[in-house]
Design an enzyme around this catalytic site. Structure first.
Site, PDB file in Angstrom:
ATOM      1  N   GLY A   1       8.022 115.205  16.526  1.00 48.35           N
ATOM      2  CA  GLY A   1       7.845 115.091  15.073  1.00 48.35           C
ATOM      3  C   GLY A   1       6.644 114.224  14.781  1.00 48.35           C
ATOM      4  O   GLY A   1       6.348 113.282  15.527  1.00 48.35           O
TER       5      GLY A   1
ATOM      6  N   GLU B   1       8.798 126.520  18.197  1.00 43.74           N
ATOM      7  CA  GLU B   1       7.512 127.189  17.975  1.00 43.74           C
ATOM      8  C   GLU B   1       7.734 128.691  17.848  1.00 43.74           C
ATOM      9  O   GLU B   1       8.736 129.220  18.351  1.00 43.74           O
ATOM     10  CB  GLU B   1       6.605 126.959  19.198  1.00 43.74           C
ATOM     11  CG  GLU B   1       6.305 125.516  19.510  1.00 43.74           C
ATOM     12  CD  GLU B   1       5.234 124.930  18.605  1.00 43.74           C
ATOM     13  OE1 GLU B   1       4.500 125.710  17.980  1.00 43.74           O
ATOM     14  OE2 GLU B   1       5.177 123.696  18.508  1.00 43.74           O
TER      15      GLU B   1
ATOM     16  N   ASP C   1       7.612 122.274  29.400  1.00 39.08           N
ATOM     17  CA  ASP C   1       7.297 121.031  28.678  1.00 39.08           C
ATOM     18  C   ASP C   1       8.036 119.850  29.329  1.00 39.08           C
ATOM     19  O   ASP C   1       7.460 118.777  29.547  1.00 39.08           O
ATOM     20  CB  ASP C   1       7.734 121.212  27.211  1.00 39.08           C
ATOM     21  CG  ASP C   1       7.679 119.929  26.412  1.00 39.08           C
ATOM     22  OD1 ASP C   1       6.558 119.497  26.106  1.00 39.08           O
ATOM     23  OD2 ASP C   1       8.738 119.360  26.097  1.00 39.08           O
TER      24      ASP C   1
ATOM     25  N   VAL D   1       0.780 115.684  15.394  1.00 39.94           N
ATOM     26  CA  VAL D   1       0.741 114.277  15.812  1.00 39.94           C
ATOM     27  C   VAL D   1      -0.458 113.558  15.186  1.00 39.94           C
ATOM     28  O   VAL D   1      -0.345 112.398  14.779  1.00 39.94           O
ATOM     29  CB  VAL D   1       0.734 114.156  17.356  1.00 39.94           C
ATOM     30  CG1 VAL D   1       0.736 112.702  17.766  1.00 39.94           C
ATOM     31  CG2 VAL D   1       1.925 114.884  17.952  1.00 39.94           C
TER      32      VAL D   1
ATOM     33  N   GLU E   1       2.119 106.232  25.569  1.00 40.06           N
ATOM     34  CA  GLU E   1       3.547 106.105  25.243  1.00 40.06           C
ATOM     35  C   GLU E   1       4.125 107.388  24.652  1.00 40.06           C
ATOM     36  O   GLU E   1       5.259 107.777  24.960  1.00 40.06           O
ATOM     37  CB  GLU E   1       3.740 104.944  24.250  1.00 40.06           C
ATOM     38  CG  GLU E   1       5.174 104.696  23.859  1.00 40.06           C
ATOM     39  CD  GLU E   1       6.060 104.370  25.059  1.00 40.06           C
ATOM     40  OE1 GLU E   1       5.883 103.309  25.651  1.00 40.06           O
ATOM     41  OE2 GLU E   1       6.924 105.201  25.420  1.00 40.06           O
TER      42      GLU E   1
ATOM     43  N   LYS F   1       6.818 116.237  31.502  1.00 41.23           N
ATOM     44  CA  LYS F   1       7.290 114.880  31.212  1.00 41.23           C
ATOM     45  C   LYS F   1       7.963 114.269  32.439  1.00 41.23           C
ATOM     46  O   LYS F   1       7.789 113.072  32.723  1.00 41.23           O
ATOM     47  CB  LYS F   1       8.257 114.919  30.031  1.00 41.23           C
ATOM     48  CG  LYS F   1       7.575 115.305  28.728  1.00 41.23           C
ATOM     49  CD  LYS F   1       8.584 115.655  27.654  1.00 41.23           C
ATOM     50  CE  LYS F   1       7.909 116.074  26.361  1.00 41.23           C
ATOM     51  NZ  LYS F   1       8.834 116.661  25.395  1.00 41.23           N
TER      52      LYS F   1
HETATM   53  N1  LIG Z   1       4.490 117.701  18.187  1.00 35.47           N
HETATM   54  C1  LIG Z   1       5.153 116.690  18.679  1.00 35.47           C
HETATM   55  O1  LIG Z   1       6.149 116.265  18.111  1.00 35.47           O
HETATM   56  C2  LIG Z   1       4.681 116.012  19.935  1.00 35.47           C
HETATM   57  C3  LIG Z   1       5.473 114.998  20.500  1.00 35.47           C
HETATM   58  C4  LIG Z   1       4.985 114.315  21.629  1.00 35.47           C
HETATM   59  C5  LIG Z   1       3.778 114.677  22.167  1.00 35.47           C
HETATM   60  N2  LIG Z   1       3.069 115.705  21.613  1.00 35.47           N
HETATM   61  C6  LIG Z   1       1.778 116.037  22.200  1.00 35.47           C
HETATM   62  O2  LIG Z   1       0.765 115.731  21.248  1.00 35.47           O
HETATM   63  C7  LIG Z   1      -0.318 116.622  21.376  1.00 35.47           C
HETATM   64  C8  LIG Z   1      -0.596 117.295  20.032  1.00 35.47           C
HETATM   65  O3  LIG Z   1       0.548 118.031  19.654  1.00 35.47           O
HETATM   66  P1  LIG Z   1       0.682 118.617  18.188  1.00 35.47           P
HETATM   67  O4  LIG Z   1       2.099 119.051  18.052  1.00 35.47           O
HETATM   68  O5  LIG Z   1       0.112 117.688  17.213  1.00 35.47           O
HETATM   69  O6  LIG Z   1      -0.235 119.913  18.319  1.00 35.47           O
HETATM   70  P2  LIG Z   1      -0.878 120.746  17.132  1.00 35.47           P
HETATM   71  O7  LIG Z   1      -0.058 120.600  15.890  1.00 35.47           O
HETATM   72  O8  LIG Z   1      -1.145 122.093  17.666  1.00 35.47           O
HETATM   73  O9  LIG Z   1      -2.253 119.985  16.866  1.00 35.47           O
HETATM   74  C9  LIG Z   1      -3.340 120.039  17.762  1.00 35.47           C
HETATM   75  C10 LIG Z   1      -4.603 119.716  16.994  1.00 35.47           C
HETATM   76  O10 LIG Z   1      -5.702 119.698  17.902  1.00 35.47           O
HETATM   77  C11 LIG Z   1      -6.659 120.666  17.492  1.00 35.47           C
HETATM   78  N3  LIG Z   1      -7.277 121.274  18.654  1.00 35.47           N
HETATM   79  C12 LIG Z   1      -6.663 121.871  19.701  1.00 35.47           C
HETATM   80  N4  LIG Z   1      -7.555 122.301  20.593  1.00 35.47           N
HETATM   81  C13 LIG Z   1      -8.768 122.002  20.099  1.00 35.47           C
HETATM   82  C14 LIG Z   1     -10.106 122.207  20.542  1.00 35.47           C
HETATM   83  N5  LIG Z   1     -10.360 122.830  21.689  1.00 35.47           N
HETATM   84  N6  LIG Z   1     -11.117 121.760  19.765  1.00 35.47           N
HETATM   85  C15 LIG Z   1     -10.867 121.133  18.592  1.00 35.47           C
HETATM   86  N7  LIG Z   1      -9.633 120.917  18.105  1.00 35.47           N
HETATM   87  C16 LIG Z   1      -8.602 121.343  18.850  1.00 35.47           C
HETATM   88  C17 LIG Z   1      -5.911 121.654  16.626  1.00 35.47           C
HETATM   89  O11 LIG Z   1      -6.798 122.303  15.773  1.00 35.47           O
HETATM   90  P3  LIG Z   1      -6.335 123.547  14.867  1.00 35.47           P
HETATM   91  O12 LIG Z   1      -5.410 122.978  13.835  1.00 35.47           O
HETATM   92  O13 LIG Z   1      -7.595 124.029  14.294  1.00 35.47           O
HETATM   93  O14 LIG Z   1      -5.661 124.518  15.766  1.00 35.47           O
HETATM   94  C18 LIG Z   1      -4.949 120.718  15.911  1.00 35.47           C
HETATM   95  O15 LIG Z   1      -5.576 120.063  14.860  1.00 35.47           O
HETATM   96  C19 LIG Z   1       0.057 117.586  22.488  1.00 35.47           C
HETATM   97  O16 LIG Z   1      -0.454 117.115  23.697  1.00 35.47           O
HETATM   98  C20 LIG Z   1       1.569 117.506  22.501  1.00 35.47           C
HETATM   99  O17 LIG Z   1       2.117 117.821  23.765  1.00 35.47           O
HETATM  100  C21 LIG Z   1       3.480 116.377  20.516  1.00 35.47           C
END
Ligand SMILES: NC(=O)c1ccc[n+]([C@@H]2O[C@H](COP(=O)([O-])OP(=O)(O)OC[C@H]3O[C@@H](n4cnc5c(N)ncnc54)[C@H](OP(=O)(O)O)[C@@H]3O)[C@@H](O)[C@H]2O)c1
Length: 431
Positions: free
Chosen positions: A302, A190, A201, A14, A129, A205
């Protein structure tokens, strides 16, 4: 043109999508919103790791407080995920007078109340959002153009991974395990799919939607939640024969002072608009007392779709900053309703039992249901299923029944050995 500086906590899916969406559309954003947005600092605990976007190295920091305490940064975007340390970082950012935009449903479901209060106390905005339905604008729509409504019911298909798996199981008659592997290969699931396939999850929501639509706090762990791991190809086929699709549905309904809620595989008639929501798409269906039925449909996840929702919130806040307008600190989530939360409540159900293939067994089961005042809507008996044909699958759809009553009837059927096993119990949502 006023420049508003933004700090990003996280540069995963994201975070990268938000960065890219801003790169793609910054000229259009400046033209329509009249503000120049700049992501100036990014929390990156692994600065050497390859990321999906090219970011000048000097923007990276491994110290979140270099961002949270930077006086130039006015908006913090939290896209790290997880309850902690994300909640602490958001709370500290709000306390220092920064606006916060987050996509983090896990943190909001548990700590939304506290974070909202902090935002109000410090006269800053907390927006989220992207936390429900990714790119689908449901939260702000309920808070803004739909604010004149009260809601009776919400249904959500809120997880792309599980919707993709159920769609492929339906289309190809494939097994759960086989489709899961395919989804993982395509990046739609995943490596550890537990949070998705077990429904956790979606429960996060739904917890947010319940606060938004019904003004009640129901923590995710208090929502009866069942994932899709036990949905079999057999159930998908029988459901199809009866004219239904099986979807993982987040459901909440207000009824006579009670709040019924659950996350579970549910049969929807083929004519229901949610039944046609396929593959990784998401949808939210609401019934408002003025607007009537509404369905929101789109990509629930995404990088770019979610980044689009994140940026929408950022632009709203930046607009207020640029115009010197008052910040809208009215809370979006509410927690003061006196609705009694009762979990599953009253519903029609689909049941699949394996019975001993002998005369009278169907009659015994039917009379047990009758004794518990459970009406049978449809019954299907199939030919014996093991080598000696001693077991027979019986499939029922029952009329509206309290979940507890159904459980008592099934207990009696088990105790009296009328059925060898009770293989599936799924809610049926007729409208
Ligand atoms: N993916 C989706 O499509 C989606 C959709 C809606 C909402 N969300 C929400 O958006 C958020 C992010 O999701 P994502 O899919 O982007 O996750 P992600 O790909 O795992 O990215 C998380 C990022 O945060 C970093 N991070 C996590 N814990 C950390 C810490 N303690 N200190 C420093 N950096 C840290 C990670 O670092 P590293 O890369 O070093 O691990 C990574 O860069 C979540 O809350 C998720 O529920 C995601």
């Amino acid at each position: 043109m006023k420049t508003v500086k933004v700090g990003l906590l996280g540069i995963g899916n994201v975070g990268s999508g938000t960065y890219k969406a801003l790169e793609m559309n910054s000229a259009a954003i400046e033209k329509s919103a009249g503000v120049h947005l700049e992501i100036v600092r990014i929390l990156n605990r692994r600065p050497e790791a390859k990321r999906a976007v090219d970011v000048p190295k000097e923007k990276y920091t491994a110290d979140p407080y270099e961002i949270i305490n930077d006086p130039e940064i006015q908006i913090i975007v939290e896209v790290m995920g997880g309850v902690e340390p994300a909640t602490t970082y958001m709370a500290d950012a709000l306390k220092t007078g920064k606006h916060v935009v987050t996509a983090n449903k896990a943190a909001l479901a548990v700590n939304g109340k506290m974070l909202q209060q902090l935002a109000m106390d410090h006269h800053v905005m907390l927006r989220f959002e992207a936390s429900v339905g990714g790119g689908i604008p449901i939260i702000n729509a309920v808070a803004d153009p739909l604010v004149s409504n009260q809601y009776d019911e919400v249904l959500g298909i809120l997880n792309g991974t599980t919707n993709y798996i159920l769609t492929k199981m339906t289309e190809n008659g494939a097994d759960y395990a086989e489709v899961l592997k395919d989804a993982q290969a395509k990046g739609l699931a995943e490596a550890d799919p537990t949070a998705d396939v077990e429904g956790h999850d979606v429960a996060n929501k739904l917890s947010i939607l319940i606060s938004l639509l019904f003004g009640k706090q129901v923590l995710p762990q208090d929502i009866p939640t069942q994932g899709i791991t036990s949905v079999s190809g057999l159930d998908i086929n029988y459901a199809t024969e009866f004219g239904y699709r099986i979807k993982l549905i987040a459901h909440a309904r207000k009824e006579n002072g009670r709040l019924i809620c659950s996350v579970e595989p549910t049969l929807l008639p083929l004519s229901h608009p949610m039944a046609a929501v396929s593959n990784e798409f998401n949808a939210v269906f609401v019934r408002g007392n003025a607007v009537d039925e509404l369905m929101f449909y789109g990509k629930g996840a995404g990088p770019l779709p979610t980044g689009s929702a994140v940026l929408g919130d950022v632009i709203d806040i930046a607009n207020c900053i640029a115009k010197g307008a008052a910040f809208d600190v009215q809370p979006l989530l509410h927690y003061d309703s006196d609705l009694e939360v009762i979990g599953e409540g009253m519903a029609q159900y689909y049941l699949r039992l394996t019975a001993v293939d002998q005369p009278g067994v169907l009659g015994n089961i039917a009379s047990t249901f009758a004794k518990h005042d459970i009406g049978l809507k449809s019954v299907m008996q199939r030919a014996g299923i093991n080598d000696k044909k001693t077991s027979v699958p019986l499939i029922f759809i029952i009329y509206e029944t309290e979940y507890k009553t159904l459980m008592s009837a099934l207990d009696e059927i088990r105790e009296k050995n009328f059925a060898k096993s009770i293989d599936a119990v799924m809610r049926v949502q007729e409208r």
